[in-house]
Design a protein around this motif. Structure first.
Motif, PDB file in Angstrom:
ATOM      1  N   GLU A  37      -7.801  49.507   9.336  1.00 18.05           N
ATOM      2  CA  GLU A  37      -6.505  48.802   7.705  1.00 18.05           C
ATOM      3  C   GLU A  37      -5.300  48.598   7.389  1.00 18.05           C
ATOM      4  O   GLU A  37      -5.191  47.391   6.900  1.00 18.05           O
ATOM      5  N   TYR A  38      -4.658  49.249   7.750  1.00 21.36           N
ATOM      6  CA  TYR A  38      -3.145  48.953   8.113  1.00 21.36           C
ATOM      7  C   TYR A  38      -2.599  48.341   8.494  1.00 21.36           C
ATOM      8  O   TYR A  38      -1.823  47.451   8.285  1.00 21.36           O
ATOM      9  N   ILE A  39      -3.969  47.950   9.966  1.00 14.94           N
ATOM     10  CA  ILE A  39      -3.179  46.749  10.852  1.00 14.94           C
ATOM     11  C   ILE A  39      -3.897  45.635   9.192  1.00 14.94           C
ATOM     12  O   ILE A  39      -3.119  44.578   9.958  1.00 14.94           O
ATOM     13  N   ILE A  40      -5.155  45.709   9.310  1.00 12.45           N
ATOM     14  CA  ILE A  40      -5.329  44.807   8.317  1.00 12.45           C
ATOM     15  C   ILE A  40      -4.862  44.171   7.333  1.00 12.45           C
ATOM     16  O   ILE A  40      -4.418  42.596   7.138  1.00 12.45           O
ATOM     17  N   GLU A  41      -4.101  45.086   6.796  1.00  7.07           N
ATOM     18  CA  GLU A  41      -3.445  44.258   6.032  1.00  7.07           C
ATOM     19  C   GLU A  41      -1.826  43.658   5.794  1.00  7.07           C
ATOM     20  O   GLU A  41      -1.303  42.797   5.503  1.00  7.07           O
ATOM     21  N   GLU A  42      -1.387  44.296   7.288  1.00  5.73           N
ATOM     22  CA  GLU A  42      -0.238  43.656   7.616  1.00  5.73           C
ATOM     23  C   GLU A  42      -0.320  42.416   8.486  1.00  5.73           C
ATOM     24  O   GLU A  42       0.596  41.512   7.606  1.00  5.73           O
ATOM     25  N   PHE A  71     -26.358  47.852   2.329  1.00  3.91           N
ATOM     26  CA  PHE A  71     -26.818  48.795   1.617  1.00  3.91           C
ATOM     27  C   PHE A  71     -25.538  49.158   1.036  1.00  3.91           C
ATOM     28  O   PHE A  71     -26.062  50.160  -0.632  1.00  3.91           O
ATOM     29  N   TYR A  72     -24.729  48.421   0.516  1.00  6.01           N
ATOM     30  CA  TYR A  72     -23.392  48.618  -0.171  1.00  6.01           C
ATOM     31  C   TYR A  72     -24.218  47.479  -1.307  1.00  6.01           C
ATOM     32  O   TYR A  72     -24.282  48.533  -3.361  1.00  6.01           O
ATOM     33  N   ARG A  83     -14.692  52.137  -7.968  1.00  9.11           N
ATOM     34  CA  ARG A  83     -14.165  52.084  -6.966  1.00  9.11           C
ATOM     35  C   ARG A  83     -15.545  51.333  -5.854  1.00  9.11           C
ATOM     36  O   ARG A  83     -14.557  50.612  -5.011  1.00  9.11           O
ATOM     37  N   LEU A  84     -16.733  51.472  -5.791  1.00  9.60           N
ATOM     38  CA  LEU A  84     -17.240  50.934  -4.668  1.00  9.60           C
ATOM     39  C   LEU A  84     -17.267  49.302  -4.845  1.00  9.60           C
ATOM     40  O   LEU A  84     -17.433  49.069  -3.673  1.00  9.60           O
ATOM     41  N   ILE A  85     -17.005  48.909  -6.160  1.00 13.32           N
ATOM     42  CA  ILE A  85     -17.461  47.418  -6.109  1.00 13.32           C
ATOM     43  C   ILE A  85     -15.714  47.245  -4.981  1.00 13.32           C
ATOM     44  O   ILE A  85     -15.916  45.979  -4.586  1.00 13.32           O
ATOM     45  N   THR A  86     -15.061  47.304  -6.139  1.00 18.98           N
ATOM     46  CA  THR A  86     -13.622  47.069  -5.329  1.00 18.98           C
ATOM     47  C   THR A  86     -14.013  47.169  -4.102  1.00 18.98           C
ATOM     48  O   THR A  86     -13.468  46.427  -3.214  1.00 18.98           O
ATOM     49  N   GLU A  87     -14.314  48.151  -2.772  1.00 18.34           N
ATOM     50  CA  GLU A  87     -14.565  49.041  -1.512  1.00 18.34           C
ATOM     51  C   GLU A  87     -15.308  47.509  -1.401  1.00 18.34           C
ATOM     52  O   GLU A  87     -14.758  47.080  -0.294  1.00 18.34           O
ATOM     53  N   TYR A  88     -15.824  47.691  -1.589  1.00 16.57           N
ATOM     54  CA  TYR A  88     -17.018  46.350  -0.919  1.00 16.57           C
ATOM     55  C   TYR A  88     -16.908  44.657  -0.784  1.00 16.57           C
ATOM     56  O   TYR A  88     -16.767  44.236   0.126  1.00 16.57           O
ATOM     57  N   LYS A  90     -13.472  44.216  -1.226  1.00 17.15           N
ATOM     58  CA  LYS A  90     -12.483  43.902   0.502  1.00 17.15           C
ATOM     59  C   LYS A  90     -12.712  43.467   1.649  1.00 17.15           C
ATOM     60  O   LYS A  90     -12.263  43.307   2.584  1.00 17.15           O
ATOM     61  N   ILE A  91     -14.119  45.130   1.884  1.00 21.98           N
ATOM     62  CA  ILE A  91     -14.668  44.469   3.142  1.00 21.98           C
ATOM     63  C   ILE A  91     -15.614  43.838   3.333  1.00 21.98           C
ATOM     64  O   ILE A  91     -15.514  42.867   4.212  1.00 21.98           O
ATOM     65  N   LYS A  92     -15.618  42.651   2.196  1.00 23.62           N
ATOM     66  CA  LYS A  92     -16.953  41.078   2.413  1.00 23.62           C
ATOM     67  C   LYS A  92     -15.461  40.791   2.849  1.00 23.62           C
ATOM     68  O   LYS A  92     -15.183  38.843   3.689  1.00 23.62           O
ATOM     69  N   LYS A  93     -14.400  40.706   2.256  1.00 24.49           N
ATOM     70  CA  LYS A  93     -12.887  39.336   2.073  1.00 24.49           C
ATOM     71  C   LYS A  93     -12.916  40.087   3.899  1.00 24.49           C
ATOM     72  O   LYS A  93     -12.093  39.056   4.696  1.00 24.49           O
ATOM     73  N   TYR A  94     -12.269  41.053   4.905  1.00 24.04           N
ATOM     74  CA  TYR A  94     -12.385  41.086   5.536  1.00 24.04           C
ATOM     75  C   TYR A  94     -13.135  40.762   6.817  1.00 24.04           C
ATOM     76  O   TYR A  94     -13.136  39.808   7.404  1.00 24.04           O
ATOM     77  N   LYS A  95     -14.932  40.746   6.407  1.00 18.72           N
ATOM     78  CA  LYS A  95     -15.621  40.443   7.420  1.00 18.72           C
ATOM     79  C   LYS A  95     -15.149  39.129   7.173  1.00 18.72           C
ATOM     80  O   LYS A  95     -15.724  38.621   8.487  1.00 18.72           O
ATOM     81  N   LYS A  96     -14.955  37.984   6.904  1.00 18.20           N
ATOM     82  CA  LYS A  96     -15.507  37.035   6.792  1.00 18.20           C
ATOM     83  C   LYS A  96     -14.000  35.846   7.919  1.00 18.20           C
ATOM     84  O   LYS A  96     -13.843  35.584   7.872  1.00 18.20           O
TER      85      LYS A  96
END
Ligand code: UTP
Length: 271
Positions: A37-42, A71-72, A83-88, A90-96
């Protein structure tokens, strides 16, 4: 202008065994979030729009991490956890942003990058090795700015102790200024006596697409792998310009057990 980043993730992670016997090292938590995630954010912070993840069948867990919607949705329906909604989200954004490419035999970083040839759209692209975390300052952003000025290939670099040069790929160089130099050659793990400098290669590369013409021609290195460095050496011989950039941030080597343990401590100091 630089829109795509390749992230090779198909290696075995043997230096972090037994942690990596089941879990891919890039999913191991560093201060509460997966290292990748640090790499993705960079990348996102530098304007990258597409991430090409090179994985293998053994590392399907990485794909699963970003493709676990059912699952989410189920858990979020049961517990309305903010917290979980925010994390999910984020994951959806990265997935795209992520495209998965497979390298089923870990034959080296050069071999891995060649697998992405048909997906690279522009003249230049980035490669980030996820073991190499750089915190405090965005190294990728600095490299893109340098590319815009010089139109050269750019590789990240860090000054290492003279006594430790034999652990690294070391640049032969002509200094341009305090932060940048012209790369004349790269020597893998030289002896202290034969080392041309103490500036080491760190895992951030901004490369011309021309590397895809060179990669199929390189030979296997000592470890039986095809190394990206050998393709770069060939390009330098062919008069391609390469600049070494001494990045401003702090380097953390998360590929070794000591480095991995230290990284959590270092990152936790930031908050
Ligand atoms: P490393 O050689 O440092 O990592 O590759 P490794 O092979 O995973 O780990 P060790 O040495 O066994 O502990 C640097 C990066 O390149 C990827 C790795 O996943 C790592 O992120 N890689 C390496 C590939 O994608 N394919 C390869 O064939 C080799």
């Amino acid at each position: 202008m630089i829109k795509q980043a390749i992230i090779p993730l198909a290696g075995l992670g043997t230096r972090l065994l037994p942690l990596t016997s089941v879990i891919p090292k890039e999913l191991l938590p560093i201060n509460g979030k997966p290292g990748i995630e640090y790499i993705i954010e960079e990348c996102i912070d530098s304007g990258i729009k597409e991430l090409i993840f090179i994985i293998s069948k053994k590392k399907e867990m990485i794909r699963k991490f970003y493709n676990n919607d059912k699952f989410y949705k189920l858990i979020i329906k049961k517990k309305n956890d903010k917290r979980l909604i925010t994390e999910y989200k984020k994951i959806k954004k990265y997935k795209k942003m992520i495209k998965f490419v497979y390298q089923n035999k870990p034959l080296g970083t050069g071999h891995a990058i060649l697998k992405c040839k048909k997906y690279i759209k522009d003249s230049h692209f980035l490669v980030l090795l996820p073991d190499d975390l750089i915190i405090n300052k965005n190294c990728t952003k600095e490299m893109i700015a340098l590319y815009k000025k010089t139109k050269s290939n750019v590789i990240a670099s860090k000054k290492v102790k003279k006594s430790e040069v034999s652990r690294w790929g070391i640049f032969k160089l002509n200094k341009l200024n305090n932060n940048n130099f012209v790369i004349k050659d790269v020597i893998e793990k030289p002896s202290v006596q034969k080392s041309p400098s103490n500036y080491a290669v760190i895992g951030r590369y901004l490369l011309s697409k021309k590397i895809f013409n060179v990669l199929p021609e390189i030979s296997k290195g000592k470890s039986g792998e095809y190394h990206i460095t050998d393709a770069i050496k060939q390009m330098i011989n062919d008069d391609e310009n390469f600049i070494g950039h001494i990045f401003k941030g702090k380097y953390l080597d998360c590929g070794t057990m000591q480095g991995y343990t230290d990284s959590t401590q270092e990152i936790s100091k930031l908050w």
